[in-house]
Scaffold this motif. Structure first.
Motif, PDB file in Angstrom:
ATOM      1  N   PRO A 137      16.268  16.399   0.347  1.00 54.43           N
ATOM      2  CA  PRO A 137      16.806  15.037   0.242  1.00 54.43           C
ATOM      3  C   PRO A 137      15.708  14.014   0.491  1.00 54.43           C
ATOM      4  O   PRO A 137      14.812  14.234   1.315  1.00 54.43           O
ATOM      5  CB  PRO A 137      17.888  14.992   1.323  1.00 54.43           C
ATOM      6  CG  PRO A 137      17.564  16.119   2.250  1.00 54.43           C
ATOM      7  CD  PRO A 137      16.913  17.179   1.425  1.00 54.43           C
ATOM      8  N   ALA A 138      15.770  12.913  -0.242  1.00 53.32           N
ATOM      9  CA  ALA A 138      14.708  11.907  -0.145  1.00 53.32           C
ATOM     10  C   ALA A 138      15.290  10.508   0.048  1.00 53.32           C
ATOM     11  O   ALA A 138      16.422  10.226  -0.339  1.00 53.32           O
ATOM     12  CB  ALA A 138      13.849  11.934  -1.407  1.00 53.32           C
ATOM     13  N   VAL A 139      14.483   9.642   0.653  1.00 58.24           N
ATOM     14  CA  VAL A 139      14.824   8.236   0.795  1.00 58.24           C
ATOM     15  C   VAL A 139      13.847   7.446  -0.064  1.00 58.24           C
ATOM     16  O   VAL A 139      12.686   7.849  -0.231  1.00 58.24           O
ATOM     17  CB  VAL A 139      14.730   7.805   2.278  1.00 58.24           C
ATOM     18  CG1 VAL A 139      13.304   7.908   2.787  1.00 58.24           C
ATOM     19  CG2 VAL A 139      15.268   6.404   2.456  1.00 58.24           C
ATOM     20  N   THR A 140      14.285   6.347  -0.636  1.00 59.94           N
ATOM     21  CA  THR A 140      13.402   5.532  -1.467  1.00 59.94           C
ATOM     22  C   THR A 140      13.008   4.258  -0.733  1.00 59.94           C
ATOM     23  O   THR A 140      13.825   3.637  -0.052  1.00 59.94           O
ATOM     24  CB  THR A 140      14.089   5.158  -2.797  1.00 59.94           C
ATOM     25  OG1 THR A 140      15.289   4.439  -2.533  1.00 59.94           O
ATOM     26  CG2 THR A 140      14.421   6.409  -3.598  1.00 59.94           C
ATOM     27  N   VAL A 141      11.735   3.872  -0.867  1.00 56.15           N
ATOM     28  CA  VAL A 141      11.212   2.640  -0.255  1.00 56.15           C
ATOM     29  C   VAL A 141      10.240   2.002  -1.239  1.00 56.15           C
ATOM     30  O   VAL A 141       9.722   2.663  -2.145  1.00 56.15           O
ATOM     31  CB  VAL A 141      10.480   2.924   1.076  1.00 56.15           C
ATOM     32  CG1 VAL A 141      11.427   3.535   2.106  1.00 56.15           C
ATOM     33  CG2 VAL A 141       9.279   3.843   0.851  1.00 56.15           C
ATOM     34  N   VAL A 142       9.979   0.715  -1.064  1.00 54.68           N
ATOM     35  CA  VAL A 142       9.017   0.033  -1.927  1.00 54.68           C
ATOM     36  C   VAL A 142       7.602   0.295  -1.413  1.00 54.68           C
ATOM     37  O   VAL A 142       7.406   0.740  -0.275  1.00 54.68           O
ATOM     38  CB  VAL A 142       9.295  -1.485  -1.979  1.00 54.68           C
ATOM     39  CG1 VAL A 142      10.630  -1.744  -2.670  1.00 54.68           C
ATOM     40  CG2 VAL A 142       9.288  -2.082  -0.577  1.00 54.68           C
ATOM     41  N   ALA A 143       6.609  -0.013  -2.246  1.00 52.48           N
ATOM     42  CA  ALA A 143       5.228   0.386  -1.985  1.00 52.48           C
ATOM     43  C   ALA A 143       4.634  -0.188  -0.705  1.00 52.48           C
ATOM     44  O   ALA A 143       3.817   0.465  -0.044  1.00 52.48           O
ATOM     45  CB  ALA A 143       4.356   0.008  -3.178  1.00 52.48           C
ATOM     46  N   ASP A 144       5.012  -1.420  -0.317  1.00 49.39           N
ATOM     47  CA  ASP A 144       4.387  -2.028   0.858  1.00 49.39           C
ATOM     48  C   ASP A 144       5.116  -1.727   2.157  1.00 49.39           C
ATOM     49  O   ASP A 144       4.807  -2.290   3.208  1.00 49.39           O
ATOM     50  CB  ASP A 144       4.249  -3.538   0.671  1.00 49.39           C
ATOM     51  CG  ASP A 144       5.606  -4.218   0.441  1.00 49.39           C
ATOM     52  OD1 ASP A 144       6.633  -3.494   0.360  1.00 49.39           O
ATOM     53  OD2 ASP A 144       5.633  -5.466   0.335  1.00 49.39           O
ATOM     54  N   THR A 145       6.102  -0.830   2.109  1.00 45.33           N
ATOM     55  CA  THR A 145       6.820  -0.447   3.327  1.00 45.33           C
ATOM     56  C   THR A 145       5.878   0.302   4.269  1.00 45.33           C
ATOM     57  O   THR A 145       5.195   1.241   3.856  1.00 45.33           O
ATOM     58  CB  THR A 145       8.013   0.468   3.003  1.00 45.33           C
ATOM     59  OG1 THR A 145       8.871  -0.205   2.089  1.00 45.33           O
ATOM     60  CG2 THR A 145       8.777   0.835   4.264  1.00 45.33           C
ATOM     61  N   PRO A 146       5.797  -0.094   5.560  1.00 48.08           N
ATOM     62  CA  PRO A 146       4.951   0.635   6.507  1.00 48.08           C
ATOM     63  C   PRO A 146       5.405   2.088   6.634  1.00 48.08           C
ATOM     64  O   PRO A 146       6.599   2.399   6.543  1.00 48.08           O
ATOM     65  CB  PRO A 146       5.144  -0.133   7.815  1.00 48.08           C
ATOM     66  CG  PRO A 146       5.583  -1.499   7.392  1.00 48.08           C
ATOM     67  CD  PRO A 146       6.416  -1.284   6.173  1.00 48.08           C
ATOM     68  N   LEU A 147       4.460   2.960   6.830  1.00 48.02           N
ATOM     69  CA  LEU A 147       4.759   4.385   6.951  1.00 48.02           C
ATOM     70  C   LEU A 147       5.748   4.640   8.081  1.00 48.02           C
ATOM     71  O   LEU A 147       6.683   5.453   7.926  1.00 48.02           O
ATOM     72  CB  LEU A 147       3.462   5.175   7.185  1.00 48.02           C
ATOM     73  CG  LEU A 147       3.600   6.687   7.393  1.00 48.02           C
ATOM     74  CD1 LEU A 147       4.272   7.347   6.199  1.00 48.02           C
ATOM     75  CD2 LEU A 147       2.218   7.308   7.650  1.00 48.02           C
ATOM     76  N   ALA A 148       5.579   3.946   9.215  1.00 47.16           N
ATOM     77  CA  ALA A 148       6.488   4.137  10.347  1.00 47.16           C
ATOM     78  C   ALA A 148       7.913   3.755   9.973  1.00 47.16           C
ATOM     79  O   ALA A 148       8.878   4.446  10.345  1.00 47.16           O
ATOM     80  CB  ALA A 148       6.014   3.308  11.543  1.00 47.16           C
ATOM     81  N   GLU A 149       8.086   2.668   9.220  1.00 44.64           N
ATOM     82  CA  GLU A 149       9.416   2.235   8.801  1.00 44.64           C
ATOM     83  C   GLU A 149      10.030   3.242   7.819  1.00 44.64           C
ATOM     84  O   GLU A 149      11.228   3.547   7.896  1.00 44.64           O
ATOM     85  CB  GLU A 149       9.329   0.852   8.157  1.00 44.64           C
ATOM     86  CG  GLU A 149      10.614   0.339   7.538  1.00 44.64           C
ATOM     87  CD  GLU A 149      11.744   0.172   8.537  1.00 44.64           C
ATOM     88  OE1 GLU A 149      12.914   0.065   8.092  1.00 44.64           O
ATOM     89  OE2 GLU A 149      11.477   0.150   9.768  1.00 44.64           O
ATOM     90  N   ALA A 150       9.224   3.760   6.913  1.00 42.65           N
ATOM     91  CA  ALA A 150       9.721   4.748   5.953  1.00 42.65           C
ATOM     92  C   ALA A 150      10.185   6.012   6.677  1.00 42.65           C
ATOM     93  O   ALA A 150      11.233   6.581   6.349  1.00 42.65           O
ATOM     94  CB  ALA A 150       8.630   5.084   4.948  1.00 42.65           C
ATOM     95  N   GLU A 151       9.433   6.421   7.680  1.00 42.77           N
ATOM     96  CA  GLU A 151       9.805   7.618   8.439  1.00 42.77           C
ATOM     97  C   GLU A 151      11.076   7.364   9.239  1.00 42.77           C
ATOM     98  O   GLU A 151      11.905   8.266   9.404  1.00 42.77           O
ATOM     99  CB  GLU A 151       8.653   8.035   9.346  1.00 42.77           C
ATOM    100  CG  GLU A 151       7.450   8.580   8.563  1.00 42.77           C
ATOM    101  CD  GLU A 151       6.296   8.935   9.466  1.00 42.77           C
ATOM    102  OE1 GLU A 151       6.214   8.357  10.583  1.00 42.77           O
ATOM    103  OE2 GLU A 151       5.467   9.772   9.072  1.00 42.77           O
ATOM    104  N   ARG A 152      11.231   6.130   9.763  1.00 37.63           N
ATOM    105  CA  ARG A 152      12.445   5.799  10.510  1.00 37.63           C
ATOM    106  C   ARG A 152      13.665   5.879   9.601  1.00 37.63           C
ATOM    107  O   ARG A 152      14.687   6.461   9.975  1.00 37.63           O
ATOM    108  CB  ARG A 152      12.321   4.401  11.118  1.00 37.63           C
ATOM    109  CG  ARG A 152      13.504   4.005  12.012  1.00 37.63           C
ATOM    110  CD  ARG A 152      13.447   2.532  12.370  1.00 37.63           C
ATOM    111  NE  ARG A 152      13.634   1.675  11.208  1.00 37.63           N
ATOM    112  CZ  ARG A 152      14.836   1.438  10.655  1.00 37.63           C
ATOM    113  NH1 ARG A 152      15.940   1.969  11.169  1.00 37.63           N
ATOM    114  NH2 ARG A 152      14.921   0.636   9.594  1.00 37.63           N
TER     115      ARG A 152
END
Length: 384
Positions: free
Chosen positions: A268-283
């Motif tokens: 399963p995956a979550v989608t984020v935009v390119a400038d999203t911080p890595l920490a926020e994407a992991e959260r």
């Protein structure tokens, strides 16, 4: 002197580096010879040269004829392998290349035959052509002067093809006779895997017999086995044992291919935009139970996948400042697979363009998840 497919697991590297010197492309099939061929050529020249000298008394020319025999032997192997490859291509199976090496040759056919009948004809084509050439050369040799250079060359030609044809008909993998046995058992049982197991164990039995032959012959003659005979027995027996073991391992992997499902293997995956911080994407991934992060553009179109190793290399203190785009691998048209793919179709898509991960999309083209090559390999080897 065998024919088969290479490692078909995703991410295994696909086409490997050139295995040796490119001799040519007969029928459009690349033919390579490895440097190990020189070892056999020298041994044949030294051993057979003395025999030719005793027969024809040619002086140093006898060793030249012995070297010609080494070339004829490998030319016979090449013709044998070409027969496999041409028949395989006639059945629609892609052939990567032919490689001639120290103990013979191999036709690298990229897919398994879909039916036992096709398996039979691909395997039988090589020995059949070798025996036909042996018969033709024998007829010509029978009317030639046996103590002439022409007679000797024809003798070498029919012996070389007879050796190649008969040896390969022995009923055990990785030899062609093993593939004939596999096809027969497959036809009777309806299971390719059962045929592979029987033929692989046949190859192991043959390997033990080959190792024992020098000792059996010496025992029956009341003498001691020649050191050369022991060495060659161990070399050939070891080659056959390793080949049958590899064939058995490959069969076990292939047995699991029908059970592969992109839907089941995708993380399963979550989608984020390119400038999203890595920490926020992991959260966000942690909150949604996702195991992968897909980067999308402003229009929601996937453009890349966060690479786990690259992300892990970023220190905890920097993850709040590093955008996911800097630790992502860009998607290409080969990176995207349908959630509906399964079995051979899925494996064919993945191995045609080996990548560490693939984006799995649903019926509407939306992001379903991420398929990692390590997960597919684990499922094929039974480790998943």
């Amino acid at each position: 002197m065998t024919n088969g497919s290479d490692d078909s697991r995703p991410g295994s590297g696909g086409r490997s580096a050139r295995p040796g010197l490119l001799l040519g492309r007969p029928f459009g099939i690349p033919v390579y010879v490895t440097s190990s061929w020189v070892i056999v050529a020298v041994l044949i020249t030294l051993v057979y040269g003395g025999i030719v000298q005793n027969r024809l008394v040619l002086g140093p020319v006898a060793y030249l004829l012995a070297f010609v025999f080494a070339i004829l032997l490998y030319a016979s192997v090449l013709v044998h392998e070409l027969a496999h490859s041409v028949v395989a291509r006639g059945f629609g199976l892609p052939v990567r290349r032919i490689v001639l090496y120290v103990l013979g040759g191999v036709s690298e056919i990229e897919r398994e035959a879909p039916t036992p009948g096709r398996e039979f004809w691909i395997a039988f084509a090589g020995p059949l052509l070798s025996l036909v050439l042996a018969a033709g050369a024998y007829v010509l040799a029978s009317v030639a002067d046996p103590f002439s250079v022409t007679g000797e060359l024809l003798f070498q030609l029919w012996v070389a093809n007879l050796l190649v044809g008969v040896f390969n008909l022995l009923p055990g993998l990785p030899l062609d006779g093993g593939r004939l046995l596999r096809a027969g058992v497959w036809k009777v049982t309806g299971r390719a895997f059962t045929g592979s197991v029987v033929a692989a164990w046949g190859g192991r039995v043959l390997a033990l017999v080959v190792v024992a032959l020098p000792f059996l012959f010496a025992w029956s003659a009341g003498g001691r086995p020649s050191p050369w005979a022991i060495v060659w027995g161990l070399v050939l027996g070891g080659f056959m044992w390793m080949g049958s073991t590899e064939a058995l391992s490959s069969a076990r992997v292939r047995e699991r291919v029908p059970g592969l499902r992109a839907r089941a293997l995708a993380r399963p995956a979550v989608t984020v935009v390119a400038d999203t911080p890595l920490a926020e994407a992991e959260r966000r991934a942690g909150e949604s139970g996702a195991e992968a992060v897909v980067v999308v553009d402003a229009g929601g179109v996937p453009v890349s996948i966060v690479h786990p190793e690259a992300a892990e290399a970023i220190g905890q203190g920097r993850r709040a400042w590093v955008p996911v785009s800097s630790v992502s691998r860009a998607l290409t048209r080969h990176s995207v697979v349908s959630v509906e793919l399964a079995g051979e179709e899925l494996l064919g898509v993945l191995t045609s363009h080996p990548l560490p991960e693939y984006l799995v999309v649903d019926e509407d083209g939306g992001v379903f998840g991420v398929l990692r090559a390590v997960d597919v390999n684990a499922a094929m080897t039974g480790e998943g």
